[in-house]
Design a protein around this motif. Structure first.
Motif, PDB file in Angstrom:
ATOM      1  N   LEU A   1      56.512  38.711  65.859  1.00 16.94           N
ATOM      2  CA  LEU A   1      55.580  38.775  67.274  1.00 16.94           C
ATOM      3  C   LEU A   1      56.369  37.643  68.070  1.00 16.94           C
ATOM      4  CD1 LEU A   1      53.248  39.932  68.486  1.00 16.94           C
ATOM      5  CD2 LEU A   1      51.746  38.347  67.056  1.00 16.94           C
ATOM      6  N   LEU A   2      56.633  38.319  69.370  1.00 15.22           N
ATOM      7  CA  LEU A   2      57.171  37.327  70.318  1.00 15.22           C
ATOM      8  C   LEU A   2      56.143  37.234  71.251  1.00 15.22           C
ATOM      9  CD1 LEU A   2      59.069  35.886  71.921  1.00 15.22           C
ATOM     10  CD2 LEU A   2      60.043  38.205  72.917  1.00 15.22           C
ATOM     11  N   LYS A   3      55.602  36.072  71.180  1.00 13.78           N
ATOM     12  CA  LYS A   3      54.428  35.646  72.308  1.00 13.78           C
ATOM     13  C   LYS A   3      55.072  35.079  73.494  1.00 13.78           C
ATOM     14  CE  LYS A   3      50.976  35.236  68.857  1.00 13.78           C
ATOM     15  NZ  LYS A   3      49.850  34.212  68.072  1.00 13.78           N
ATOM     16  N   GLY A   4      55.237  35.593  74.393  1.00 13.24           N
ATOM     17  CA  GLY A   4      56.093  35.110  75.635  1.00 13.24           C
ATOM     18  C   GLY A   4      54.928  34.587  76.655  1.00 13.24           C
ATOM     19  N   VAL A   5      55.325  33.383  77.145  1.00 14.52           N
ATOM     20  CA  VAL A   5      54.463  32.511  77.990  1.00 14.52           C
ATOM     21  C   VAL A   5      54.877  32.843  79.589  1.00 14.52           C
ATOM     22  CG1 VAL A   5      53.548  30.510  78.843  1.00 14.52           C
ATOM     23  CG2 VAL A   5      53.936  31.017  76.259  1.00 14.52           C
ATOM     24  N   ASP A   6      54.118  33.335  80.349  1.00 15.95           N
ATOM     25  CA  ASP A   6      54.095  33.600  81.874  1.00 15.95           C
ATOM     26  C   ASP A   6      55.489  34.568  82.234  1.00 15.95           C
ATOM     27  OD1 ASP A   6      54.031  33.407  84.508  1.00 15.95           O
ATOM     28  OD2 ASP A   6      54.435  31.152  84.620  1.00 15.95           O
TER      29      ASP A   6
ATOM     30  N   PRO B   1      64.465  35.405  79.756  1.00 20.03           N
ATOM     31  CA  PRO B   1      64.808  35.042  80.984  1.00 20.03           C
ATOM     32  C   PRO B   1      65.141  33.476  81.043  1.00 20.03           C
ATOM     33  CG  PRO B   1      62.466  34.838  80.577  1.00 20.03           C
ATOM     34  CD  PRO B   1      63.025  35.319  79.308  1.00 20.03           C
ATOM     35  N   ALA B   2      65.450  33.039  82.403  1.00 23.32           N
ATOM     36  CA  ALA B   2      66.047  31.701  82.568  1.00 23.32           C
ATOM     37  C   ALA B   2      65.035  30.734  82.957  1.00 23.32           C
ATOM     38  CB  ALA B   2      67.128  31.665  83.507  1.00 23.32           C
ATOM     39  N   VAL B   3      65.167  29.491  82.378  1.00 27.59           N
ATOM     40  CA  VAL B   3      64.011  28.621  82.874  1.00 27.59           C
ATOM     41  C   VAL B   3      64.629  28.291  84.259  1.00 27.59           C
ATOM     42  CG1 VAL B   3      63.440  26.199  82.428  1.00 27.59           C
ATOM     43  CG2 VAL B   3      63.805  27.734  80.407  1.00 27.59           C
ATOM     44  N   LEU B   4      65.943  28.069  84.519  1.00 28.23           N
ATOM     45  CA  LEU B   4      66.403  27.678  85.768  1.00 28.23           C
ATOM     46  C   LEU B   4      65.840  28.549  86.739  1.00 28.23           C
ATOM     47  CD1 LEU B   4      68.712  26.066  87.452  1.00 28.23           C
ATOM     48  CD2 LEU B   4      70.144  28.079  86.769  1.00 28.23           C
ATOM     49  N   GLU B   5      65.608  29.623  86.660  1.00 27.65           N
ATOM     50  CA  GLU B   5      65.116  30.588  87.787  1.00 27.65           C
ATOM     51  C   GLU B   5      63.546  30.658  87.985  1.00 27.65           C
ATOM     52  OE1 GLU B   5      67.523  33.751  88.194  1.00 27.65           O
ATOM     53  OE2 GLU B   5      69.412  32.699  88.585  1.00 27.65           O
ATOM     54  N   THR B   6      63.008  29.680  87.320  1.00 34.68           N
ATOM     55  CA  THR B   6      61.259  29.913  87.091  1.00 34.68           C
ATOM     56  C   THR B   6      60.796  28.911  88.182  1.00 34.68           C
ATOM     57  OG1 THR B   6      61.763  30.371  84.834  1.00 34.68           O
ATOM     58  CG2 THR B   6      59.435  29.915  85.640  1.00 34.68           C
ATOM     59  N   PRO B   7      60.136  29.337  88.967  1.00 30.38           N
ATOM     60  CA  PRO B   7      59.573  28.475  89.903  1.00 30.38           C
ATOM     61  C   PRO B   7      58.826  27.490  89.609  1.00 30.38           C
ATOM     62  CG  PRO B   7      59.295  30.818  90.584  1.00 30.38           C
ATOM     63  CD  PRO B   7      59.749  30.828  89.245  1.00 30.38           C
ATOM     64  N   PRO B   8      58.700  26.302  90.169  1.00 34.88           N
ATOM     65  CA  PRO B   8      57.669  25.112  89.698  1.00 34.88           C
ATOM     66  C   PRO B   8      56.416  25.490  89.675  1.00 34.88           C
ATOM     67  CG  PRO B   8      59.227  24.361  91.471  1.00 34.88           C
ATOM     68  CD  PRO B   8      59.326  25.869  91.567  1.00 34.88           C
ATOM     69  N   GLY B   9      55.791  24.945  88.284  1.00 38.48           N
ATOM     70  CA  GLY B   9      54.612  25.324  87.943  1.00 38.48           C
ATOM     71  C   GLY B   9      54.581  26.645  87.064  1.00 38.48           C
ATOM     72  N   ARG B  10      55.496  27.458  86.963  1.00 38.00           N
ATOM     73  CA  ARG B  10      55.576  28.484  86.035  1.00 38.00           C
ATOM     74  C   ARG B  10      56.422  28.351  84.779  1.00 38.00           C
ATOM     75  NH1 ARG B  10      54.996  33.348  89.216  1.00 38.00           N
ATOM     76  NH2 ARG B  10      54.618  34.175  87.114  1.00 38.00           N
ATOM     77  N   ASP B  11      56.387  29.263  83.982  1.00 35.13           N
ATOM     78  CA  ASP B  11      56.910  28.986  82.670  1.00 35.13           C
ATOM     79  C   ASP B  11      57.848  30.125  82.127  1.00 35.13           C
ATOM     80  OD1 ASP B  11      55.925  26.352  81.533  1.00 35.13           O
ATOM     81  OD2 ASP B  11      53.981  27.463  81.793  1.00 35.13           O
ATOM     82  N   ALA B  12      58.596  29.766  81.120  1.00 31.83           N
ATOM     83  CA  ALA B  12      59.607  30.812  80.896  1.00 31.83           C
ATOM     84  C   ALA B  12      60.092  30.663  79.380  1.00 31.83           C
ATOM     85  CB  ALA B  12      60.943  31.016  81.497  1.00 31.83           C
ATOM     86  N   TYR B  13      59.226  30.711  78.421  1.00 28.54           N
ATOM     87  CA  TYR B  13      59.558  30.484  77.072  1.00 28.54           C
ATOM     88  C   TYR B  13      58.596  31.318  76.165  1.00 28.54           C
ATOM     89  CZ  TYR B  13      55.241  27.487  76.690  1.00 28.54           C
ATOM     90  OH  TYR B  13      53.908  27.124  76.881  1.00 28.54           O
ATOM     91  N   GLY B  14      58.682  30.887  74.542  1.00 24.93           N
ATOM     92  CA  GLY B  14      58.031  31.954  74.006  1.00 24.93           C
ATOM     93  C   GLY B  14      58.052  31.261  72.408  1.00 24.93           C
ATOM     94  N   THR B  15      57.075  31.978  71.761  1.00 27.60           N
ATOM     95  CA  THR B  15      56.984  31.434  70.237  1.00 27.60           C
ATOM     96  C   THR B  15      57.148  32.847  69.702  1.00 27.60           C
ATOM     97  OG1 THR B  15      54.585  31.591  70.108  1.00 27.60           O
ATOM     98  CG2 THR B  15      55.666  29.528  70.754  1.00 27.60           C
TER      99      THR B  15
END
Length: 422
Positions: free
Chosen positions: A309-314, A286-300
């Motif tokens: 093992l993709l550990k997605g955040v939020d 997903p895009a960081v750009l369209e993630t509301p303030p206070g939310r996250d869009a990244y993973g390890t």
């Protein structure tokens, strides 16, 4: 928890994030009315790196393109350069490299050559790609893996002078497949034909040939492969308009190679995940750009003996990419060779001698060879460093101690892989 208690130790790990699309402009919406949080994108990126990747101890990061939004270009190239500097500063919080690829919004802002330089792509290019001015490259973060980064806009109306052969090729493709006057519109196009839009692109014949060479070389080295692209490569992981123009040709090469475990992409601003007919996993972030303030869009991503093992955040999905038996065996083969070489260094012999003694006859034997020499050789090397007064000799023994330590690490990884190879 130790591996013996049920938790594997990763071979390595890395961070993933896509479509930051930062711009120093007020919030807006996409053409479909989806809210876009331009300034907050930088805040979300800073949090992802400093509060996510750094504490997780990832060895590197990957950003899947569209680093600055195209609207920033309306304020001139100087503003685009500053926005890019702000984003790169956020990535620099990670004390390890972040690998980048070009997206359409990157090319709306700055010339291709400038992007290659500022994103650190130029030093990674092989001579042929560098001579073409292209942006595809490969790197190996671990002996068992090769990461291939595609230039999804190698054939495109974006980023090339109007007279450039790749621009002219793109112009001809769009004229053939998209009858709309506005080439950014897929109106009237059906199914996967909707991919032929101006904000899309494809890979050139030269890049396809390079890709095939990379896959063949990986196969010869018994490496597994992860393919990265801004544009997705598999229908049904994304809206058709987001597909790479010549995704079929790329997929054919990936499937024929037998060494590609997964692909990862961005561009769609949505999560996507499917396994294709050849068993290749296709993930879209997903895009960081369209993630509301206070939310996250990244993973390890943790690369383990038998899976990724993709550990997605939020808002970023999580996924388990199971390795095939063949992929596990490839990792085993590479680690076996490394263990044998490590055992040779640790025990003071050469690789051929160690192999003749049977240390590398099997994966288990190679691990035992390295592990068997670890404690005694490390202790001996340590004692000798204390006893030897000559500085040069000390350095030699310290080097041997380092080789022993490396052998120990390889043996540990090999033992983990062996557990999942049988």
């Amino acid at each position: 928890m130790t591996e013996q208690e049920g938790q594997q130790v990763p071979l390595f790990s890395f961070g993933v994030i896509s479509d930051v699309q930062y711009a120093d402009i007020p919030d807006g919406t996409s053409f479909h009315g989806v809210p876009r949080y331009y300034r907050n994108a930088l805040v979300a990126l800073q949090r992802a790196v400093s509060s996510g990747w750094v504490p997780a101890g990832v060895e590197f990061g990957i950003h899947f393109g569209d680093i600055v939004d195209g609207f920033q270009a309306r304020d001139g190239q100087e503003k685009s350069e500053q926005a890019l500097s702000d984003v790169l500063q956020a990535f620099s919080q990670l004390p390890h490299p972040t690998y980048h690829m070009l997206g359409n919004h990157c090319l709306y802002n700055l010339p291709r050559a400038r992007l290659n330089k500022r994103l650190g792509i130029t030093p990674l290019l092989d001579p042929a790609a560098a001579a073409e001015g292209a942006s595809y490259y490969a790197f190996s973060p671990h002996p068992t893996w090769l990461f291939v980064v595609l230039d999804a806009y190698d054939v495109s109306l974006l980023g090339w002078p109007d007279s450039h052969p790749r621009h002219l090729q793109a112009e001809a493709l769009l004229a053939q497949h998209n009858p709309n006057k506005e080439k950014n519109s897929p109106e009237g196009l059906v199914g996967v034909a909707r991919r032929f839009v101006k904000f899309g692109g494809g890979v050139s014949e030269a890049q396809l040939a390079w890709l095939e060479q990379q896959l063949q070389a990986a196969k010869q080295r018994s490496q597994n492969v992860l393919v990265c692209s801004h544009l997705p490569l598999l229908p049904d992981t994304c809206p058709p308009a987001c597909l790479l123009w010549n995704y079929e040709h790329v997929l054919q090469l990936l499937r024929q190679s037998g060494v590609v475990v997964a692909t990862m992409a961005g561009h769609t601003h949505q999560n996507g995940y499917l396994v294709d007919e050849a068993g290749i996993h296709h993930l879209v972030l997903p895009a960081v750009l369209e993630t509301p303030p206070g939310r996250d869009a990244y993973g390890t991503v943790e690369v383990l003996a038998d899976r990724l093992l993709l550990k997605g955040v939020d808002t970023c999905m999580s996924a388990v990419v199971k390795l095939s038996a063949e992929a596990v065996q490839r990792q085993q083969a590479v680690l076996q060779r490394l263990a044998a070489a490590g055992a040779a260094a640790a025990l003071g012999g050469d690789l051929q001698e160690v192999q003749q003694q049977g240390f590398a006859e099997s994966a288990a034997a190679a691990a035992a060879a390295a592990a068997g020499g670890i404690n005694g050789a490390a202790s001996a090397a340590s004692d000798l460093v204390v006893e030897v007064a000559d500085e040069q000799q000390q350095q030699q023994h310290l080097g041997k101690a380092g080789a022993v330590s490396a052998a120990a690490a390889v043996a540990e990884q090999l033992q983990a892989v062996n557990l999942h190879a049988s």
